[in-house]
Design an enzyme around this catalytic site. Structure first.
Site, mmCIF file in Angstrom:
data_model
loop_
_atom_site.group_PDB
_atom_site.id
_atom_site.type_symbol
_atom_site.label_atom_id
_atom_site.label_comp_id
_atom_site.label_asym_id
_atom_site.label_seq_id
_atom_site.Cartn_x
_atom_site.Cartn_y
_atom_site.Cartn_z
ATOM 1 N N LYS A 197 16.037 80.425 -14.772
ATOM 2 C CA LYS A 197 16.538 81.518 -13.936
ATOM 3 C C LYS A 197 16.905 82.782 -14.690
ATOM 4 O O LYS A 197 17.506 82.718 -15.768
ATOM 5 C CB LYS A 197 17.787 81.043 -13.196
ATOM 6 C CG LYS A 197 17.473 80.018 -12.130
ATOM 7 C CD LYS A 197 18.734 79.626 -11.424
ATOM 8 C CE LYS A 197 18.427 78.777 -10.204
ATOM 9 N NZ LYS A 197 19.644 78.263 -9.595
ATOM 10 N N GLY A 212 21.614 75.780 -24.478
ATOM 11 C CA GLY A 212 21.085 75.011 -23.351
ATOM 12 C C GLY A 212 19.963 74.063 -23.714
ATOM 13 O O GLY A 212 20.052 73.313 -24.687
HETATM 14 P P1 AMP Z 1 17.496 76.807 -18.874
HETATM 15 O O1 AMP Z 1 18.555 75.747 -18.838
HETATM 16 O O2 AMP Z 1 17.850 78.052 -18.105
HETATM 17 O O3 AMP Z 1 17.023 77.092 -20.280
HETATM 18 O O4 AMP Z 1 16.259 76.251 -18.047
HETATM 19 C C1 AMP Z 1 15.557 75.134 -18.472
HETATM 20 C C2 AMP Z 1 14.779 74.586 -17.332
HETATM 21 O O5 AMP Z 1 13.844 75.525 -16.870
HETATM 22 C C3 AMP Z 1 13.988 73.368 -17.701
HETATM 23 O O6 AMP Z 1 14.555 72.266 -17.052
HETATM 24 C C4 AMP Z 1 12.589 73.660 -17.200
HETATM 25 O O7 AMP Z 1 12.017 72.591 -16.504
HETATM 26 C C5 AMP Z 1 12.798 74.818 -16.260
HETATM 27 N N1 AMP Z 1 11.581 75.634 -16.098
HETATM 28 C C6 AMP Z 1 10.867 76.222 -17.062
HETATM 29 N N2 AMP Z 1 9.786 76.819 -16.554
HETATM 30 C C7 AMP Z 1 9.806 76.621 -15.217
HETATM 31 C C8 AMP Z 1 8.921 76.986 -14.131
HETATM 32 N N3 AMP Z 1 7.832 77.691 -14.356
HETATM 33 N N4 AMP Z 1 9.278 76.586 -12.908
HETATM 34 C C9 AMP Z 1 10.387 75.867 -12.696
HETATM 35 N N5 AMP Z 1 11.244 75.496 -13.662
HETATM 36 C C10 AMP Z 1 10.963 75.866 -14.921
#
Ligand code: AMP
Length: 396
Positions: A197, A353
């Site tokens: 996000k 993260g």
């Molecule tokens: P964060 O904790 O914000 O670094 O987000 C990590 C998460 O983002 C992981 O669990 C990934 O599966 C998810 N993620 C990465 N790329 C995508 C995508 N294209 N669509 C949905 N989720 C995603």
């Protein structure tokens, strides 16, 4: 910045805040001892100086005293890793702790019971911090994972050790690594921000635009940027209410001469499922019913070229849904590129993260310059915040 090297620990009792908040299985066995291993250099240095160590940590989130959160479960593991017998006391304050600390001889280690068995730890209670402070001569903070919390043992306690407090080796290393990216990094500096996000990364992006020459935006965040620019993103993840923000970021980046790179192609799937049908599509033309779940081959090539020209690299967040094997390739290839650039002399920091989980899962741990041990603390550092645990050591 005071470190262990500023003190002679001979015959001194070092009261060390470590982060032994390790995962345990149903039989109370430690399943990942990384955090204990990370504290070892500090402990060994103090023992070799002729001092003794009093270790304090939290474990989990107990509500009052709960046996399952006792640090006695980890005594054997700590003993094995440090190679020295560990004495354990069942309370971190009071006469039992004070007597055990008083009786500690040079070369010995005492581990205190879970700090969070007292609610005063998290509330940052001054009296509780003072009671803890009675146990040692010099306060050492080596717990980066909790440095963003103003808890009694991480921050408040420092005021009871004027001129007798310092960073442990791990915390000093974390601070140096962040400074290498945010302040003293050799140019060109690159930040790769992935993950799900925009909303969770926005403060980092805004803070980092002043420090970097290149910014790669990947993962789920991509689609908010693409849609904001008029692209068709199909069913891809998107934060519609952040589209204005995305455009503003692109505008700010232009003004600050930061080159922004986003994927040009993606692996699109017809369901959020490892076994979904997939196709490679242009990121601006994702068909309805399909969602981008990983960076495509051309994007991977483009990112490789950027990574190879940069001398300082920060990586936070995966480029795709790496938890699913079929959408992990972008993240793995990015890791390979960063590893290659590191081999060529670049400094690379991975932190915050999920990126650490990805780096460990794919075996890049020893191929990048530094992997941060603190998720939240690293994110807050990248957001430009001064962490209270660090500030407390810097104050006199
Ligand atoms: P964060 O904790 O914000 O670094 O987000 C990590 C998460 O983002 C992981 O669990 C990934 O599966 C998810 N993620 C990465 N790329 C995508 C995508 N294209 N669509 C949905 N989720 C995603």
């Amino acid at each position: 910045m005071k470190t262990l090297n500023d003190f002679d620990f001979k015959d001194k009792k070092a009261l060390i805040r470590v982060d032994f908040n390790v995962p345990l299985d149903g039989n109370y066995n430690v399943t990942d001892a990384t955090r204990i291993e990370a504290a070892k250099p500090t402990i060994i240095k103090i023992l070799e100086d002729g001092g003794s160590c009093i270790l304090m940590s939290h474990l989990g989130r107990p509500k009052g005293v709960q046996k399952e959160f006792s640090l006695k479960h980890i005594v054997d593991t700590v003993e094995k890793i440090i190679g020295v017998e560990i004495k354990f006391v069942s309370n971190c304050i009071g006469s039992i702790a004070e007597n055990a600390a008083r009786d500690l001889n040079p070369g010995e280690i005492l581990l205190l019971e879970n700090l969070r068995f007292h609610e005063e730890e998290e509330s940052g209670d001054k009296d509780f911090a003072e009671k803890l402070s009675r146990l040692g001569d010099i306060y050492v903070n080596d717990a980066f994972g909790t440095a963003h919390r103003a808890h009694a043992s991480t921050t408040i306690i420092a005021q009871f050790f004027p001129n007798k407090k310092c960073f442990g080796k791990l915390l000093a290393q974390e601070i140096e690594s962040i400074n290498k990216v945010m302040k003293t990094g050799e140019k060109p500096v690159l930040a790769v921000l992935g993950g799900a996000k925009v909303s969770s990364k926005i403060t980092i992006i805004e803070n980092i635009l002043d420090k970097v020459d290149h910014l790669i935006i990947g993962g789920g965040m991509t689609f908010t940027f693409v849609k904001a620019q008029g692209g068709k993103i199909g069913d891809s993840i998107c934060e519609d209410d952040k589209m204005d923000l995305a455009l503003d970021i692109l505008k700010q980046a232009k003004e600050k001469n930061v080159e922004v790179h986003i994927p040009v192609d993606v692996i699109a799937a017809d369901a959020f499922d490892n076994n979904a049908n997939t196709q490679i599509v242009d990121v601006f033309h994702i068909p309805d019913g399909w969602q981008g779940l990983d960076a495509g081959p051309q994007s991977i090539k483009n990112f490789h070229d950027v990574v190879m020209q940069c001398k300082t690299i920060l990586w936070n967040g995966p480029l795709g849904v790496f938890e699913m094997e079929n959408f992990a390739n972008g993240t793995i290839e990015l890791g390979n590129s960063i590893a290659e650039s590191t081999k060529n002399g670049a400094f690379s920091l991975v932190g915050g993260g999920d990126s650490v989980a990805a780096v460990k899962q794919f075996g890049f741990e020893n191929k990048v310059s530094y992997v941060s041990t603190g998720g939240g603390a690293m994110l807050e550092s990248l957001e430009g915040k001064t962490l209270p645990g660090i500030a407390a050591i810097l104050e006199d």
